[in-house]
Design a protein around this motif. Structure first.
Motif, PDB file in Angstrom:
ATOM      1  N   PHE A  50      39.345  44.820  53.917  1.00 52.66           N
ATOM      2  CA  PHE A  50      40.787  44.814  54.166  1.00 52.66           C
ATOM      3  C   PHE A  50      41.546  45.322  52.944  1.00 52.66           C
ATOM      4  N   LEU A  51      41.171  44.836  51.766  1.00 54.86           N
ATOM      5  CA  LEU A  51      41.860  45.261  50.541  1.00 54.86           C
ATOM      6  C   LEU A  51      41.671  46.757  50.298  1.00 54.86           C
ATOM      7  N   GLY A  52      40.446  47.249  50.524  1.00 52.39           N
ATOM      8  CA  GLY A  52      40.187  48.678  50.347  1.00 52.39           C
ATOM      9  C   GLY A  52      40.990  49.525  51.314  1.00 52.39           C
ATOM     10  N   ALA A  53      41.068  49.076  52.570  1.00 51.51           N
ATOM     11  CA  ALA A  53      41.813  49.825  53.584  1.00 51.51           C
ATOM     12  C   ALA A  53      43.310  49.809  53.305  1.00 51.51           C
ATOM     13  N   ALA A  54      43.821  48.648  52.932  1.00 47.71           N
ATOM     14  CA  ALA A  54      45.265  48.491  52.766  1.00 47.71           C
ATOM     15  C   ALA A  54      45.805  49.221  51.540  1.00 47.71           C
ATOM     16  N   PHE A  55      44.953  49.421  50.514  1.00 45.74           N
ATOM     17  CA  PHE A  55      45.479  49.968  49.256  1.00 45.74           C
ATOM     18  C   PHE A  55      44.821  51.270  48.788  1.00 45.74           C
ATOM     19  N   GLY A  56      43.742  51.723  49.472  1.00 49.13           N
ATOM     20  CA  GLY A  56      43.070  52.908  48.938  1.00 49.13           C
ATOM     21  C   GLY A  56      42.586  53.924  49.948  1.00 49.13           C
ATOM     22  N   SER A  57      43.106  53.882  51.180  1.00 48.74           N
ATOM     23  CA  SER A  57      42.538  54.741  52.225  1.00 48.74           C
ATOM     24  C   SER A  57      43.413  55.931  52.613  1.00 48.74           C
ATOM     25  N   ARG A  58      44.536  56.105  51.951  1.00 50.04           N
ATOM     26  CA  ARG A  58      45.520  57.104  52.393  1.00 50.04           C
ATOM     27  C   ARG A  58      44.953  58.526  52.433  1.00 50.04           C
ATOM     28  N   LYS A  59      44.191  58.932  51.404  1.00 49.95           N
ATOM     29  CA  LYS A  59      43.713  60.314  51.336  1.00 49.95           C
ATOM     30  C   LYS A  59      42.715  60.636  52.441  1.00 49.95           C
ATOM     31  N   VAL A  60      41.826  59.700  52.730  1.00 52.22           N
ATOM     32  CA  VAL A  60      40.833  59.939  53.781  1.00 52.22           C
ATOM     33  C   VAL A  60      41.513  59.955  55.150  1.00 52.22           C
ATOM     34  N   ILE A  61      42.531  59.118  55.322  1.00 57.90           N
ATOM     35  CA  ILE A  61      43.300  59.136  56.572  1.00 57.90           C
ATOM     36  C   ILE A  61      43.942  60.506  56.780  1.00 57.90           C
ATOM     37  N   GLU A  62      44.476  61.087  55.722  1.00 57.07           N
ATOM     38  CA  GLU A  62      45.086  62.412  55.825  1.00 57.07           C
ATOM     39  C   GLU A  62      44.052  63.466  56.215  1.00 57.07           C
ATOM     40  N   THR A  63      42.831  63.352  55.675  1.00 60.51           N
ATOM     41  CA  THR A  63      41.782  64.315  56.006  1.00 60.51           C
ATOM     42  C   THR A  63      41.402  64.234  57.477  1.00 60.51           C
ATOM     43  N   ILE A  64      41.157  63.021  57.969  1.00 57.03           N
ATOM     44  CA  ILE A  64      40.789  62.844  59.374  1.00 57.03           C
ATOM     45  C   ILE A  64      41.936  63.230  60.298  1.00 57.03           C
ATOM     46  N   GLY A  65      43.163  62.873  59.905  1.00 60.77           N
ATOM     47  CA  GLY A  65      44.315  63.083  60.777  1.00 60.77           C
ATOM     48  C   GLY A  65      44.815  64.508  60.816  1.00 60.77           C
ATOM     49  N   THR A  66      44.772  65.207  59.675  1.00 54.97           N
ATOM     50  CA  THR A  66      45.390  66.529  59.623  1.00 54.97           C
ATOM     51  C   THR A  66      44.501  67.623  59.042  1.00 54.97           C
ATOM     52  N   GLY A  67      43.303  67.279  58.562  1.00 52.31           N
ATOM     53  CA  GLY A  67      42.508  68.258  57.827  1.00 52.31           C
ATOM     54  C   GLY A  67      41.366  68.903  58.575  1.00 52.31           C
ATOM     55  N   LEU A  68      41.181  68.580  59.869  1.00 51.50           N
ATOM     56  CA  LEU A  68      40.036  69.105  60.611  1.00 51.50           C
ATOM     57  C   LEU A  68      40.421  70.096  61.701  1.00 51.50           C
ATOM     58  N   ILE A  69      41.484  69.790  62.435  1.00 54.80           N
ATOM     59  CA  ILE A  69      41.956  70.674  63.494  1.00 54.80           C
ATOM     60  C   ILE A  69      43.476  70.787  63.418  1.00 54.80           C
ATOM     61  N   ASP A  70      44.030  71.719  64.162  1.00 64.87           N
ATOM     62  CA  ASP A  70      45.483  71.927  64.191  1.00 64.87           C
ATOM     63  C   ASP A  70      46.168  70.667  64.728  1.00 64.87           C
ATOM     64  N   VAL A  71      47.083  70.113  63.945  1.00 62.75           N
ATOM     65  CA  VAL A  71      47.743  68.861  64.337  1.00 62.75           C
ATOM     66  C   VAL A  71      48.607  69.031  65.585  1.00 62.75           C
TER      67      VAL A  71
END
Length: 353
Positions: A50-71
């Protein structure tokens, strides 16, 4: 209605991630006996992720959300297809107790969706796949070399310089917690990244909400995977466990800072295999559980890809020709694989006679 379904599947997927990936991070702590209670182990794991997700996951979220296919392709319907495909693969792995990479099934599903529309960021995908190939190998080599070095060092050190077991236990628990923290940083993106990419929820809310449900999943679904990683692959001493956990945590944290979704369960399991090879030799590769893990690792991303592809063709495009062609290719591939497997088994039987 579709938006509610998308959010529901995302949170269900987060719980499955907790059962498969995050719980495996504490397999060393449980397997070495540093903490003997399975329930306590999973609770500590849930706090860390929970602590890792809440405070350190922003960059990986951006990769999965916007970095693989056209948003522009991402909306509530596409999120349902992507997460539904990934969740199906992960659920199957959880039911048979295999530590599966949630990053692989999620990326496989996103690519399967993007493949239909020929809208894949190839450079990003290749970069991620290279990380997938390299990080488990690095984990294996680091642990293998470290354990061999430790064995030589411990023989030469005078007894008074040996660290007491109770301190090692504390170090192992801390390393396991650090590994769970790393899992939260890297894995929560697999559940909530598509939601953020589709602009359904802001990333700050996604980090906290996803972390809560991954933590719940670790407690509810994590028991089987905890047993697999902790006790069924190879026997692990408490010193070896410390090396494994620190290696896995370090690699995953570095990848998370770089925004790369890596197969953390593969990293951890490869590190455990490094322990087995260092202590028992190549015989570990002959164990049935090892072969099962290899098969699931290879097939799961492909399964997610094909499920996503089929769901797009059936529910959005309704392109029967593409469905038939892809089905034919899939059946052909399965047939070839079965033939090769049959030949390999016959060859092994002849050698054993």
């Amino acid at each position: 209605m579709v938006i509610i379904m998308a959010v529901f599947i995302a949170l269900l997927f987060a719980m499955n991630i907790g059962g498969s990936g995050a719980a495996a991070t504490m397999g060393i702590v449980y397997g070495t006996g540093a903490i003997r209670s399975k329930r306590r182990t999973l609770i500590i794991c849930s706090i860390g992720i929970f602590l890792g997700a809440a405070f350190g996951s922003r960059k990986v979220i951006e990769t999965i959300g916007t970095g693989l296919i056209d948003v522009d392709l991402l909306n509530a319907t596409s999120v349902v297809i992507i997460l539904g495909s990934a969740c199906t693969s992960l659920f199957i792995a959880n039911m048979i107790g295999i530590p599966l990479s949630t990053s692989e099934v999620t990326v496989g599903a996103v690519i399967g969706f993007g493949f239909v529309y020929r809208s894949i960021y190839v450079e990003s995908v290749v970069n991620i796949v290279l990380w997938w190939m390299i990080t488990p190998l690095i984990a294996f080599l680091i642990v293998y070399v470290a354990i061999l070095f430790y064995k030589k060092l411990i023989i030469k050190l005078p007894h008074k310089f040996h660290i007491k077991k109770q301190y090692i236990v504390l170090f192992v628990i801390f390393a396991g917690f650090l590994e769970a923290l790393a899992a939260g940083m890297n894995n929560v993106a697999n559940a909530v990244g598509p939601l953020v990419g589709a602009a359904m929820i802001p990333s700050s809310l996604a980090m906290g909400l996803g972390g809560v449900f991954i933590a719940i999943g670790a407690i509810v679904f994590g028991g089987k995977v905890l047993d697999t990683n902790g006790k069924k692959i190879t026997k692990i001493s408490i010193h070896d466990g410390l090396i494994v956990s620190l290696t896995s945590a370090g690699i995953t944290i570095i990848a998370s800072i770089c925004g790369i979704p890596i197969p953390m369960t593969q990293v951890t399991t490869s590190a455990i295999v490094g322990v087995g090879v260092a202590n028992e030799g190549k015989i570990i590769f002959q164990q049935p559980i090892f072969k099962r893990i290899m098969i699931v690792w290879i097939l799961s991303p492909l399964l997610s890809f094909f499920i996503a592809y089929y769901m797009v063709q059936i529910f959005i495009e309704q392109d029967m020709l593409s469905i038939l062609l892809m089905t034919a290719f899939l059946l052909f591939s399965v047939t070839i694989w079965k033939i090769k497997t049959s030949i390999w088994k016959k060859d092994m039987n002849k050698r054993s006679v």
